[in-house]
Design a protein around this motif. Structure first.
Motif, PDB file in Angstrom:
ATOM      1  N   GLU A 387       0.874  -1.251   0.047  1.00  0.00           N
ATOM      2  CA  GLU A 387      -0.070   0.197   0.432  1.00  0.00           C
ATOM      3  C   GLU A 387       0.905   1.231   0.338  1.00  0.00           C
ATOM      4  N   PRO A 388       0.903   2.002  -1.194  1.00  0.00           N
ATOM      5  CA  PRO A 388       1.440   3.152  -1.221  1.00  0.00           C
ATOM      6  C   PRO A 388       1.474   4.295  -0.061  1.00  0.00           C
ATOM      7  N   ARG A 389       1.846   4.585   0.271  1.00  0.00           N
ATOM      8  CA  ARG A 389       1.666   6.045   1.532  1.00  0.00           C
ATOM      9  C   ARG A 389       1.354   7.372   0.714  1.00  0.00           C
ATOM     10  N   PHE A 390       2.883   7.146   0.393  1.00  0.00           N
ATOM     11  CA  PHE A 390       3.468   8.933   0.078  1.00  0.00           C
ATOM     12  C   PHE A 390       3.089   9.506  -1.493  1.00  0.00           C
ATOM     13  N   ALA A 391       4.254  10.446  -2.341  1.00  0.00           N
ATOM     14  CA  ALA A 391       4.255  10.416  -3.562  1.00  0.00           C
ATOM     15  C   ALA A 391       5.439  11.255  -2.977  1.00  0.00           C
ATOM     16  N   ALA A 392       6.661  10.770  -4.307  1.00  0.00           N
ATOM     17  CA  ALA A 392       7.815  11.139  -4.560  1.00  0.00           C
ATOM     18  C   ALA A 392       8.364  12.007  -5.624  1.00  0.00           C
ATOM     19  N   TRP A 393       8.251  13.750  -5.241  1.00  0.00           N
ATOM     20  CA  TRP A 393       8.505  14.216  -6.325  1.00  0.00           C
ATOM     21  C   TRP A 393      10.012  13.973  -6.663  1.00  0.00           C
ATOM     22  N   VAL A 394       9.892  13.595  -7.839  1.00  0.00           N
ATOM     23  CA  VAL A 394      11.687  13.121  -7.880  1.00  0.00           C
ATOM     24  C   VAL A 394      12.299  14.779  -9.132  1.00  0.00           C
ATOM     25  N   SER A 395      12.519  15.672  -8.749  1.00  0.00           N
ATOM     26  CA  SER A 395      13.237  17.205  -9.676  1.00  0.00           C
ATOM     27  C   SER A 395      14.243  17.493  -8.816  1.00  0.00           C
ATOM     28  N   MET A 434      10.017  16.286 -15.467  1.00  0.00           N
ATOM     29  CA  MET A 434       9.716  15.488 -14.258  1.00  0.00           C
ATOM     30  C   MET A 434       9.254  13.933 -13.979  1.00  0.00           C
ATOM     31  N   PHE A 435       9.772  13.934 -12.413  1.00  0.00           N
ATOM     32  CA  PHE A 435       9.737  12.481 -12.002  1.00  0.00           C
ATOM     33  C   PHE A 435       8.332  12.389 -10.611  1.00  0.00           C
ATOM     34  N   LEU A 436       7.445  11.216 -10.513  1.00  0.00           N
ATOM     35  CA  LEU A 436       6.535  10.923 -10.011  1.00  0.00           C
ATOM     36  C   LEU A 436       6.739   9.768  -9.555  1.00  0.00           C
ATOM     37  N   ALA A 437       7.052   9.257  -8.287  1.00  0.00           N
ATOM     38  CA  ALA A 437       6.804   8.002  -7.609  1.00  0.00           C
ATOM     39  C   ALA A 437       5.416   7.715  -6.420  1.00  0.00           C
ATOM     40  N   LEU A 438       5.060   6.376  -6.176  1.00  0.00           N
ATOM     41  CA  LEU A 438       4.180   6.250  -5.261  1.00  0.00           C
ATOM     42  C   LEU A 438       5.045   5.488  -4.534  1.00  0.00           C
ATOM     43  N   THR A 439       5.482   5.361  -2.736  1.00  0.00           N
ATOM     44  CA  THR A 439       6.456   5.081  -2.276  1.00  0.00           C
ATOM     45  C   THR A 439       5.057   4.577  -0.655  1.00  0.00           C
ATOM     46  N   ASP A 440       6.587   4.131  -0.121  1.00  0.00           N
ATOM     47  CA  ASP A 440       5.339   2.948   1.102  1.00  0.00           C
ATOM     48  C   ASP A 440       6.241   3.892   2.434  1.00  0.00           C
ATOM     49  N   THR A 441       7.052   4.613   2.430  1.00  0.00           N
ATOM     50  CA  THR A 441       8.165   5.386   3.273  1.00  0.00           C
ATOM     51  C   THR A 441       8.325   6.543   2.904  1.00  0.00           C
ATOM     52  N   ASN A 442       8.943   7.656   3.453  1.00  0.00           N
ATOM     53  CA  ASN A 442       9.433   8.930   2.784  1.00  0.00           C
ATOM     54  C   ASN A 442      11.093   8.814   3.759  1.00  0.00           C
ATOM     55  N   LEU A 443      11.779   7.713   2.760  1.00  0.00           N
ATOM     56  CA  LEU A 443      12.923   7.691   2.528  1.00  0.00           C
ATOM     57  C   LEU A 443      13.798   8.455   2.446  1.00  0.00           C
ATOM     58  N   THR A 444      15.408   8.918   3.447  1.00  0.00           N
ATOM     59  CA  THR A 444      16.054   9.590   2.806  1.00  0.00           C
ATOM     60  C   THR A 444      16.470   9.751   1.619  1.00  0.00           C
ATOM     61  N   VAL A 445      16.847   9.902   0.384  1.00  0.00           N
ATOM     62  CA  VAL A 445      17.928   9.777  -0.264  1.00  0.00           C
ATOM     63  C   VAL A 445      18.130  11.169  -1.322  1.00  0.00           C
ATOM     64  N   THR A 446      19.060  11.132  -1.502  1.00  0.00           N
ATOM     65  CA  THR A 446      19.679  12.184  -2.554  1.00  0.00           C
ATOM     66  C   THR A 446      20.171  11.575  -4.329  1.00  0.00           C
ATOM     67  N   PRO A 447      20.344  12.468  -5.085  1.00  0.00           N
ATOM     68  CA  PRO A 447      20.871  11.827  -6.692  1.00  0.00           C
ATOM     69  C   PRO A 447      21.528  11.222  -6.511  1.00  0.00           C
ATOM     70  N   TYR A 448      22.851  10.537  -5.265  1.00  0.00           N
ATOM     71  CA  TYR A 448      24.127   9.810  -5.657  1.00  0.00           C
ATOM     72  C   TYR A 448      23.473   8.151  -5.134  1.00  0.00           C
ATOM     73  N   ASN A 449      22.480   8.024  -4.246  1.00  0.00           N
ATOM     74  CA  ASN A 449      21.532   6.970  -3.982  1.00  0.00           C
ATOM     75  C   ASN A 449      20.679   7.195  -3.729  1.00  0.00           C
ATOM     76  N   LEU A 450      19.817   7.293  -5.095  1.00  0.00           N
ATOM     77  CA  LEU A 450      18.068   7.221  -5.331  1.00  0.00           C
ATOM     78  C   LEU A 450      17.881   6.202  -4.979  1.00  0.00           C
ATOM     79  N   THR A 451      18.603   4.537  -5.948  1.00  0.00           N
ATOM     80  CA  THR A 451      18.447   3.354  -6.073  1.00  0.00           C
ATOM     81  C   THR A 451      17.551   3.071  -4.808  1.00  0.00           C
ATOM     82  N   MET A 452      18.389   3.928  -3.661  1.00  0.00           N
ATOM     83  CA  MET A 452      17.576   3.277  -2.551  1.00  0.00           C
ATOM     84  C   MET A 452      16.642   3.116  -2.910  1.00  0.00           C
ATOM     85  N   LEU A 453      16.301   3.853  -3.264  1.00  0.00           N
ATOM     86  CA  LEU A 453      14.263   3.842  -2.640  1.00  0.00           C
ATOM     87  C   LEU A 453      13.197   2.708  -4.048  1.00  0.00           C
ATOM     88  N   ASN A 454      13.809   1.816  -4.871  1.00  0.00           N
ATOM     89  CA  ASN A 454      13.403   1.625  -5.434  1.00  0.00           C
ATOM     90  C   ASN A 454      12.772   0.518  -4.875  1.00  0.00           C
TER      91      ASN A 454
END
Length: 466
Positions: A387-395, A434-454
């Motif tokens: 169940e997604p809980r957040f919209a991640a706005w990636v820009s 830009m890009f919009l992803a639905l996620t189940d957590t609001n994990l803190t990520v930055t451009p260099y480690n964005l794959t941690m959100l996968n």
């Protein structure tokens, strides 16, 4: 509204290596004699387009071997990451005159322009799939629409030649990547495009070239082969200019963001694969994940005078390419007499009505996993999110979360509100393509480690914020 804004303020590494392609022997020329020109990779005009209609694939899913963990663990920064004193002084002996110590690939070793790991191979293979579709897509649009249709959209013969020239650029890009990959490099495929007129074609192109460049920016600093990264960088910067050109053809401001976003390989593959119909039977397969499609019900429509006043005006999920099917002539910005409202092709257009804005309610619907997509319908969309809980706005440099509201896992629907976030003062973080992803957590990520959100992504889309 609860917002979390994870921005990155960091300098990028510069690879100090000589850019001498592997595909010919470097020489020094002392005369005007004609030199030998390297051959480009073989390519043909793709004659078949449309959805895949062949038999079920005998192999499905992403390429895989032994998987050692369910995800990459989060670790602290690498040892000695904060040891260097950034005071503008030199802290070590210089290896040569006018040369500071440090850097990667700066010890005089001859560069080798080939992939050095599975990560390198799979990343460059993904980039090659992207170059092949662009080569075909640009040609397809020029052949599929009449001169009258192009002219009616304000694109004349000289501008059509620019599209033809950009297709030629893709031949060079495909040649460079193919030579770095070797004989098993992916070949041309057949494709299925979600467009039916020139305006939709332009919009699909500016979205496709955006995820093409963003996908490479995401993995470029992680490649084991610095020389390969150098050559790919010199191709992808041209693709970034192509994206700008297609925005100009669509009457959009060419570069509303201050920084170009980077995304993980699985995001780029998820957005690209649905538009590949079939590939040769022995085609190189990819390891990347295919996420389910996110449909933005009220995706802003740049073809409208009021682009934010849109409802079900896309040709489908993932790209969420604009549709002009049910828009009256009076509502199309191409025909607007007021120059503050029109969107004719131009070097720059400063439209008075924004496509999107902070506080805008955005309605969402997403596909369930398990859908067959990609070449020969041989890849399967997947997610571990229940169940997604957040919209991640990636820009730009930011990932900003907004909570999903009224979530229905029965209908796979929800809505959210566009956050009010800035990368810098006077630089809205949420802008451009830009890009919009639905996620189940609001994990803190930055451009260099964005794959941690996968592991936390439920669905994915392109969002047209400006």
């Amino acid at each position: 509204m609860r917002l979390q804004n994870a921005g990155l303020l960091a300098l990028s590494n510069v690879l100090l290596v000589q850019a001498v392609p592997r595909l010919y022997t470097p020489t020094t020329t002392f005369s005007e004699a004609e030199t030998v020109t390297p051959a480009v990779v073989p390519q043909t005009n793709v004659t078949s387009h449309g959805p895949f209609t062949g038999p079920p694939a005998t192999t499905t899913g992403a390429l895989s071997t032994t998987v050692t963990a369910s995800s990459i663990p989060a670790l602290p920064p690498a040892p000695n990451s904060f040891n260097y004193t950034a005071d503008g002084k030199l802290h070590a002996p210089q290896p040569a005159p006018f040369t500071p110590s440090g850097g990667i690939g700066t010890n005089g070793s001859a560069p080798v322009y080939r992939v050095q790991s599975d990560f390198d191979y799979q990343s460059l293979a993904l980039a090659l799939y992207q170059e092949w579709i662009e080569l075909d897509l640009f040609h397809w649009g020029l052949q599929n629409f009449t001169v009258e249709e192009w002219e009616a959209n304000g694109i004349n013969a000289e501008e059509r030649f620019l599209i033809e020239y950009m297709a030629d650029q893709e031949i060079g890009h495909a040649t460079v990547i193919s030579n770095m990959l070797g004989p098993q490099a992916p070949k041309q495929c057949t494709y299925n495009y979600p467009v039916s007129n020139v305006r939709e074609f332009i919009d699909f192109n500016q979205k496709l070239t955006r995820w093409g460049e963003a996908g490479v920016y995401g993995f470029l600093p992680h490649l084991n082969s610095g020389p390969a990264a150098q050559l790919l960088l010199q191709s992808i910067t041209v693709e970034a200019r192509q994206q700008l050109i297609f925005r100009q053809f669509g009457g959009q401001f060419p570069m509303p963001e201050w920084h170009t976003v980077g995304i993980p390989q699985s995001w780029a593959w998820s957005l690209l694969a649905p538009y590949i119909s079939s590939c040769p039977s022995n085609q190189t397969r990819l390891v990347w994940q295919n996420f389910p499609a996110l449909h933005i019900i009220n995706q802003p429509n740049p073809a409208r005078i009021n682009g934010s006043d849109a409802w079900n005006e896309t040709t489908g999920g993932w790209a969420n390419t604009l549709s002009t099917q049910n828009i009256s002539r009076s509502e199309l910005c191409l025909h607007a007499r007021n120059k503050t409202l029109d969107c004719a092709p131009a070097i720059s257009q400063n439209r008075s009505i924004p496509l999107s804005y902070p506080g805008r309610q955005v309605f969402l619907k997403w596909d369930s996993p398990g859908q067959l997509v990609g070449p020969n319908n041989s890849y399967v969309t997947s997610t571990t999110v229940r169940e997604p809980r957040f919209a991640a706005w990636v820009s730009q440099l930011n990932v900003t979360y907004s909570p999903l509201l009224n979530v229905s896992t029965r209908d796979n629907t929800a809505y959210t509100f566009q956050p009010n976030a800035s990368t810098w003062d006077n630089d809205p973080a949420i802008n451009g393509t830009m890009f919009l992803a639905l996620t189940d957590t609001n994990l803190t990520v930055t451009p260099y480690n964005l794959t941690m959100l996968n592991p936390h992504v439920a669905a994915l889309a392109v969002y047209q914020a400006g």
